[in-house]
Design an enzyme around this catalytic site. Structure first.
Site, PDB file in Angstrom:
ATOM      1  N   GLN A  86      -4.780  -5.116   6.918  1.00 62.58           N
ATOM      2  CA  GLN A  86      -5.686  -6.114   6.361  1.00 62.58           C
ATOM      3  C   GLN A  86      -5.629  -7.445   7.107  1.00 62.58           C
ATOM      4  O   GLN A  86      -6.459  -8.314   6.873  1.00 62.58           O
ATOM      5  CB  GLN A  86      -5.357  -6.350   4.885  1.00 62.58           C
ATOM      6  CG  GLN A  86      -5.517  -5.143   3.994  1.00 62.58           C
ATOM      7  CD  GLN A  86      -6.953  -4.645   3.913  1.00 62.58           C
ATOM      8  OE1 GLN A  86      -7.895  -5.415   4.020  1.00 62.58           O
ATOM      9  NE2 GLN A  86      -7.116  -3.338   3.729  1.00 62.58           N
ATOM     10  N   HIS A 129       0.869  -1.176   0.000  1.00 59.27           N
ATOM     11  CA  HIS A 129       0.000   0.000   0.000  1.00 59.27           C
ATOM     12  C   HIS A 129       0.908   1.229   0.000  1.00 59.27           C
ATOM     13  O   HIS A 129       2.037   1.187   0.483  1.00 59.27           O
ATOM     14  CB  HIS A 129      -0.864  -0.037   1.267  1.00 59.27           C
ATOM     15  CG  HIS A 129      -1.903   1.023   1.359  1.00 59.27           C
ATOM     16  ND1 HIS A 129      -1.624   2.334   1.695  1.00 59.27           N
ATOM     17  CD2 HIS A 129      -3.255   0.967   1.199  1.00 59.27           C
ATOM     18  CE1 HIS A 129      -2.739   3.040   1.726  1.00 59.27           C
ATOM     19  NE2 HIS A 129      -3.744   2.236   1.429  1.00 59.27           N
ATOM     20  N   ASP A 156       2.741  -4.280   8.287  1.00 63.19           N
ATOM     21  CA  ASP A 156       1.520  -3.517   8.029  1.00 63.19           C
ATOM     22  C   ASP A 156       0.347  -4.482   8.203  1.00 63.19           C
ATOM     23  O   ASP A 156       0.065  -5.298   7.336  1.00 63.19           O
ATOM     24  CB  ASP A 156       1.581  -2.949   6.605  1.00 63.19           C
ATOM     25  CG  ASP A 156       0.269  -2.329   6.152  1.00 63.19           C
ATOM     26  OD1 ASP A 156      -0.701  -2.301   6.941  1.00 63.19           O
ATOM     27  OD2 ASP A 156       0.201  -1.896   4.984  1.00 63.19           O
ATOM     28  N   LYS A 200     -10.865  -1.102  10.077  1.00 58.38           N
ATOM     29  CA  LYS A 200     -10.766  -2.342   9.299  1.00 58.38           C
ATOM     30  C   LYS A 200     -11.231  -3.547  10.115  1.00 58.38           C
ATOM     31  O   LYS A 200     -11.355  -4.645   9.580  1.00 58.38           O
ATOM     32  CB  LYS A 200      -9.320  -2.593   8.867  1.00 58.38           C
ATOM     33  CG  LYS A 200      -8.653  -1.454   8.121  1.00 58.38           C
ATOM     34  CD  LYS A 200      -8.997  -1.426   6.662  1.00 58.38           C
ATOM     35  CE  LYS A 200      -8.082  -0.441   5.923  1.00 58.38           C
ATOM     36  NZ  LYS A 200      -8.395  -0.346   4.493  1.00 58.38           N
ATOM     37  N   CYS A 242      -4.731   2.292  -3.778  1.00 56.83           N
ATOM     38  CA  CYS A 242      -3.538   2.840  -3.121  1.00 56.83           C
ATOM     39  C   CYS A 242      -2.354   1.883  -3.256  1.00 56.83           C
ATOM     40  O   CYS A 242      -1.555   1.718  -2.321  1.00 56.83           O
ATOM     41  CB  CYS A 242      -3.808   3.158  -1.656  1.00 56.83           C
ATOM     42  SG  CYS A 242      -4.938   4.534  -1.402  1.00 56.83           S
TER      43      CYS A 242
END
Length: 405
Positions: free
Chosen positions: A202, A122, A199, A225, A363
């Site tokens: 997700q 991302h 990261d 999220k 993104c």
């Protein structure tokens, strides 16, 4: 016990909405998840009964707000198996969490250092490191992926060396759904002495995140999220690192002593949390995690796998449809193209039928360029998605194809 999707759906008020007279089919969960009633209630209750700034208050409302706010921090720490509550830093989301690390890293890198990312990042996990390298003169390296969207692990390892200062990669690709072998990647990076940031934007909503087991140094994620409010997120970091990490912002709360000549920083976690925090957001996120943690985790994970398997099988039978991202390990993301249709047109025509998806480069423009596509249409599933909604997606796509013909 069979995972009860209907019982889960009943807890989300928005899922009963209609769009242009058609039932809402919400398949944009990689962008943001919907909120259960208990999270909405937690936000309303805070504002209705104990709205106050936290810490140092000499009255009951401040005490109650502080208890709820700091209780949410404890909830996060337990959920991800942090070694200490002080390792949980509230942020506005994953992007700010990554920026805190990148800002501090930029002050520690030298021109001989390297930062390693992957081709599936991302933008928040690319541009931040670009800027850190620009400030310091360090070099940004990029590990390649295969055409399927799977990481080329051998190439990733080959790029690791004694100059690698930090390695950053996604737990799950937001645009392809690829699930990375984060423990294996972390071990390889640590073997050359590098710091590791994951990261987790997700990854967090699928459960089972244990930062001790992963072995990373930083894990970043967002509340929205994972069924929580927008505007709240978390940077988890090892206490030994965060205690000495360069401060991100200055102002109130993050100081212990101030004169006109100098200032001393507060202890963790407050030294990295300047100003009035998103109190309601933290309380709402705490409620979301408590709700999620009470669910049948193996059942919901099996349900999510069944959704992806079913959607993938339907896609194989859909003439003119090309799935983008076919890595062996995936989460509930189906990125695709249709012959003769621009992703934006596909999204618009699906919306007219009540089906909400995301279109564009998500993104992840460098990733789209690597795969040779302008962007994709992306359907992404969550624990409240049921098989009938996937059927509704493919029924609507047949109509889209007829309109594009």
């Amino acid at each position: 016990m069979t995972f009860n999707v209907a019982a889960i759906r009943a807890q989300f008020p928005i899922l009963s909405r209609e769009i242009d007279g058609k039932p809402l089919v919400y398949l944009d969960n990689a962008a943001t998840t919907q909120k259960p009633q208990c999270v909405i209630d937690a936000l309303v209750d805070y504002y209705s009964t104990c709205n106050s700034n936290v810490h140092r208050g000499a009255h009951r409302l401040a005490d109650e707000a502080t208890t709820r706010y700091e209780g949410a921090r404890d909830t996060v720490a337990t959920f991800i198996n942090a070694a200490a509550r002080d390792e949980v830093i509230w942020t506005s989301g994953t992007t700010e969490a990554i920026n805190i690390v990148a800002h501090g890293l930029g002050q520690q890198l030298t021109s001989t250092d390297e930062v390693l990312v992957t081709e599936m990042e991302h933008h928040a996990n690319i541009v931040t490191w670009q800027q850190a390298c620009k400030v310091s003169g360090a070099t940004l390296k990029v590990a390649p992926i295969f055409d399927t969207g799977e990481l080329d692990y051998d190439a990733f390892v080959a790029l690791l060396n004694e100059r690698t200062k930090l390695v950053a990669f996604p737990h799950v690709s937001n645009s392809l759904g690829t699930v990375n072998p984060i423990q294996k990647m972390t071990r390889a990076a640590k073997a050359v002495g590098a710091w590791v940031l994951v990261d987790g934007a997700q990854g967090i909503a699928h459960g089972g995140v244990d930062v001790q087991s992963i072995g990373c140094d930083f894990y970043a994620f967002s509340g929205h999220k994972m069924f929580g409010p927008t505007g709240i997120g978390v940077l988890w970091g090892r206490q030994s690192l965060l205690a000495e990490w360069p401060v991100w912002q200055t102002g109130g709360e993050m100081i212990s002593e101030v004169s006109y000549q100098s200032a001393k920083w507060n202890t963790l976690p407050y030294r990295l949390e300047a100003g009035t925090p998103n109190i309601a957001g933290a309380i709402g996120f705490g409620a979301a995690i408590e709700w999620f943690a009470a669910l049948d985790l193996p059942g919901l994970q099996a349900h999510e796998r069944s959704l992806l398997d079913y959607a993938t099988a339907r896609a194989a039978d859909c003439e003119g449809m090309r799935v983008v991202g076919t890595a062996p390990a995936k989460s509930g993301v189906l990125s695709f193209l249709l012959d003769g249709g621009h992703p934006a047109d596909i999204g618009f025509l699906l919306d007219r039928q009540g089906v909400a998806i995301r279109t564009g480069h998500h993104c992840a423009e460098p990733l789209m360029n690597r795969l040779g596509v302008p962007g994709t249409a992306r359907a992404s599933f969550s624990i409240y998605t049921d098989l009938s909604e996937i059927d509704a997606l493919f029924t609507a796509l047949e109509k889209v194809k007829s309109m594009l013909a």
